[in-house]
Structure formats: structure tokens, C-alpha cells
Design a protein around this motif. Structure first.
Motif, PDB file in Angstrom:
ATOM      1  N   ARG A 245      43.325  35.184  34.506  1.00 19.73           N
ATOM      2  CA  ARG A 245      42.818  34.714  35.799  1.00 19.73           C
ATOM      3  C   ARG A 245      43.952  34.496  36.817  1.00 19.73           C
ATOM      4  O   ARG A 245      43.749  34.655  38.020  1.00 19.73           O
ATOM      5  N   THR A 249      43.982  36.208  40.414  1.00 12.87           N
ATOM      6  CA  THR A 249      44.027  35.398  41.648  1.00 12.87           C
ATOM      7  C   THR A 249      45.134  35.886  42.583  1.00 12.87           C
ATOM      8  O   THR A 249      44.947  35.975  43.811  1.00 12.87           O
ATOM      9  N   GLY A 275      36.679  39.373  36.929  1.00 16.80           N
ATOM     10  CA  GLY A 275      36.462  37.956  36.666  1.00 16.80           C
ATOM     11  C   GLY A 275      35.111  37.694  36.015  1.00 16.80           C
ATOM     12  O   GLY A 275      34.996  36.881  35.080  1.00 16.80           O
TER      13      GLY A 275
END
Length: 444
Positions: A245, A249, A275
Motif C-alpha cells: 500500500r 500511495t 488496492g
């Protein structure tokens, strides 16, 4: 090596620990019980004890009557006197023939025996208490005391003694097998059927013969290894998901600086899909590892809540069933399973119906749609992980990764039930969750 050590190695010690040793002790106990029964039968019928005078039996009286009947009439009185002197208990004497048997007289077994064996030329009648009259060919008649029925003692009968020995042996073997083998094996089967990954069930008891204890230890170790393996896999995937993640991001932040609107939109779409995939995979792998305890919930209210949630986003979803239906279930898991089924139904159909039915033994939840349905040959495969029902779709649809039905089936099985797919007429699909209906506990 001493004799005791050798016997113990083969399971024949003073305290047998294995099945072989216990069977040997059981056989020895059966032999001892058999000898006790035989000894009891011997002492009940000791041949050296004085016996009461033996009275003639019906077959002896039949022979006497037939012998007298074949004797000439002039010699019969002498023969009757000779037999009476030899067998005074019989009280044999010449008499007059009886015209007919007394009305309503009960016919003993001995008289029936004589009538069958003497034939039609002889007539046997009951004359009075313990006496009978036998009419001979020619009209003469003799009277005699009714022979008593011979009764063998129960233990004196060899067949009865053999039957008792067999019953005792089988009873000992059955009790041992039921206590030592059947009960532990039934417990093993129950533990295998109710095995779960929440580690709330107590380990199998390690008792009984050495072989049964060894099997229980092996099953407990296997259960621990499986639980540890699943937990390690879940933690590893959770760590991978967390680590992935962070770069996703960063890539999302960098994508915001892409000048080309089309490329920026496609990149953000791909990142959103990645995601969502991580979340779906982690949800599928975690399902079954940590479960909430079943609680008493209103299934009808839960189904109506799912219906309202999809109606709020414009989907045509209706509910059919009772207004209230209390049952034991895991509310979070069951809500997720039905939501996954409704999502699939909304994606492929225009109208969806959620049905709820309860009886004394089970709970049935159906999600029905009017879409194209699924071929019978593909119904089993589409419930496998990462298998999607629409082969024409590509990964541009980020909302489907082929895990919805797999998660729903895993939740249904976690409740002790099953998920099945059925064809709707004229077209469409019915996804049916069948759950056992458990009795609410006092705490619930």
C-alpha cells in the motif's frame, strides 16, 4: 531382556496399554467366565447327589401300551401285572373303557404325545386327576398315572450353557469395543467435521489404548500445524498488503502530476484496482481464521437492511420473507456473504429478490436475479477463488476479482451450511445458502 519386558513390548504387560494386550485380557476373562458357568452347571446337577425316583416318561408308556395291545387278550392281565410290579409309580391297572373324554377337559402334552404315536387303533382319554385311560385294540383298556413332564435345568442343558458362554464373551467384547474404540473414534470424526481455525475447540482427549492415544496426539499436532500454517500465511499476506500500500500511495501521488488527463485517469484507475484486489484477497484469506461468536440476530431485519442499502444506490432489490426471524448466526459474516451474492446478481440482472425461509431444522436464504444465469457445467468452477463467471470481461472492471462466491461459500460452510447455485426459469440464477438452525443458548 526379561519375560515381563518382552510381554510389555508386545502389549501383554500386567497393565496392558495396547489394543492387543487388552484383547488378550478380554479373551482370558471370557475363558474364566466360561469356566465359572460350566462349574455352576456342574454343581447344579451333581451326578453323585441322590435323585428322586424316576417316573416313566410318555415314550416309555407308549411302548408299554403298544406291547400290551399286541399281546393276546388272554395274556394281557399277566403282562399288566408284571409291568405294574416293575414300575409301581406308574400305577398301571386294567380298567373299563371311557365312553368319551370329559367336556372341556384340558389335554396335557403327554396325552397328545401318546395319541400321535399310538395311532388310530388306540384311544387315550383323561380320566381324572393325574390319571388317563388307554383303550387297546379289541376294547380292553388300561389306566395309568399321567407321567410328569420332564424339565431340564437351565444350566444343565448343554446348549443353554454354550449360549450363555457365547453371550458373556460377546457382551464383554462389545462393552470393551464400545468404550475403548467406538467412543474415541466417534469423537475423532466429530472433531474432524467441526474443525475450525478459530482455535476455540478443546484438543482431542488422549485416553484409551496406546494406539488411540497416539492417534489423538497425531491429530492434535496436525491441527496445530494447520492452524499455525494458516495464521502464518495470513500474517505474511497482511504484511505484504501493508507494504504494497505504501508504494501504491506514492504512485498515486505521482500520478496526480501527469499532465495528460487520459493517462492520469487510467493510472489512477489501475492503482485503485490494485488496492481493491489487495483488499479482496486479504478478506478471502482472513475469512475463517478469525470468526465472531454466533449471536442471536433477526435475520429478517438483516435481509431488509441489505435490500435498503442496494435500493439507496438505485438497484432494484426486493425482499420476500417474514418480518422477523430470530436465529443464531455470525451477523458480520452473514451480511458479507449475502451482500456478495446481491452484488453479483445486480451486476448481471436488472431485478433481484432476496428470499428468507425458516423451518424447524434449517434456514434458507435465496438471492434470485433475472440475468443470463450460469451453465450447469460452470456452477462448480465459478465458486473457486479467482474464477469469474463472465469470460468476456477483462480486468478493467475493478469491482470483480472472482472472490465473491468463494467468500460466500466459505462463510456458509463456517456456519455449518452450504452455498449452491440453481437455474431460474425462464432465465436467471438462484444462489441458495442453506444453514442449520441452532437452538439459542441462554447467554444469547
Amino acid at each position: 531382556m526379561s519375560l515381563r519386558t518382552r510381554l510389555a513390548a508386545f502389549g501383554f504387560g500386567l497393565k496392558p496399554d495396547g489394543i492387543r494386550g487388552q484383547i488378550a485380557i478380554l479373551v482370558l476373562a471370557s475363558i474364566i467366565a466360561s469356566h465359572i458357568i460350566i462349574a455352576a452347571a456342574f454343581f447344579a446337577n451333581r451326578p453323585d447327589m441322590p435323585r428322586p425316583p424316576v417316573l416313566p416318561e410318555p415314550h416309555q408308556l407308549y411302548e408299554f401300551a403298544e406291547l400290551i395291545g399286541r399281546t393276546p387278550a388272554a395274556e394281557r392281565p399277566q403282562l399288566i401285572a408284571t409291568v405294574a410290579a416293575a414300575f409301581p409309580q406308574l400305577e398301571l391297572a386294567a380298567t373299563t373303557a371311557v365312553a368319551r373324554p370329559p367336556n372341556g377337559a384340558w389335554t396335557p402334552h403327554q396325552i397328545d404325545y401318546l395319541r400321535r404315536h399310538l395311532g388310530p387303533d388306540y384311544r387315550v382319554d383323561l380320566a381324572g386327576d393325574d390319571r388317563m385311560v388307554i383303550t387297546l385294540p379289541g376294547g380292553d383298556a388300561i389306566s395309568a398315572r399321567l407321567p410328569p413332564e420332564r424339565r431340564r435345568p437351565v444350566l444343565g442343558n448343554p446348549w443353554m450353557a454354550s449360549l450363555l458362554i457365547g453371550v458373556v464373551s460377546l457382551a464383554l467384547l462389545g462393552l470393551w469395543a464400545a468404550r475403548t474404540l467406538a467412543a474415541p473414534l466417534s469423537a475423532f470424526a466429530t472433531a474432524a467435521e467441526t474443525f475450525s481455525l478459530d482455535s476455540s475447540d478443546a484438543p482431542l482427549p488422549e485416553r484409551g489404548p496406546a494406539e488411540i492415544r497416539s492417534l489423538a496426539r497425531a491429530l492434535n499436532r496436525m491441527r496445530e500445524r494447520i492452524t499455525t500454517l494458516i495464521e502464518d500465511r495470513t500474517r505474511m499476506l497482511a504484511a505484504i498488503s501493508h507494504d504494497l500500500r505504501t508504494p501504491i500511495t506514492r504512485m498515486r501521488l505521482r500520478a496526480e502530476f501527469i499532465e495528460d488527463d487520459h493517462q492520469r485517469t487510467q493510472t489512477l484507475h489501475d492503482l485503485d484496482q490494485m488496492g481493491a484486489m489487495l483488499t479482496a484477497v486479504l478478506t478471502f484469506l482472513r475469512d475463517g481464521a478469525t470468526r465472531d461468536a454466533p449471536t442471536l440476530i433477526d435475520l429478517a431485519s438483516a435481509m431488509q437492511l441489505i435490500t435498503d442499502q442496494f435500493a439507496d444506490i438505485g438497484a432494484k432489490v426486493a425482499y420476500q420473507g417474514p418480518e422477523h426471524a430470530m436465529a443464531m448466526a455470525r451477523p458480520g459474516d452473514l451480511h458479507r456473504a449475502v451482500t456478495n451474492l446481491v452484488e453479483n446478481a445486480v451486476r448481471f440482472g436488472t431485478e433481484v429478490t432476496i428470499r428468507l425461509a425458516l423451518d424447524q431444522d434449517q434456514i434458507i436464504i435465496e438471492v434470485e436475479d433475472d440475468g443470463p444465469g450460469i451453465a450447469d457445467a460452470d456452477k462448480d468452477s465459478v465458486m473457486q477463488p479467482f474464477v469469474r463467471g463472465d469470460d468476456a470481461r477483462n480486468m478493467d472492471d475493478s469491482s470483480s476479482f472472482g472472490l465473491g462466491l468463494s467468500i460466500a461459500r466459505a462463510i456458509a460452510r463456517g456456519h455449518g451450511g452450504e452455498l449452491s447455485l440453481h437455474t431460474r426459469t425462464p432465465h436467471g440464477l438462484i444462489a441458495r445458502i442453506t444453514l442449520p438452525r441452532r437452538t439459542p443458548s441462554r447467554a444469547a
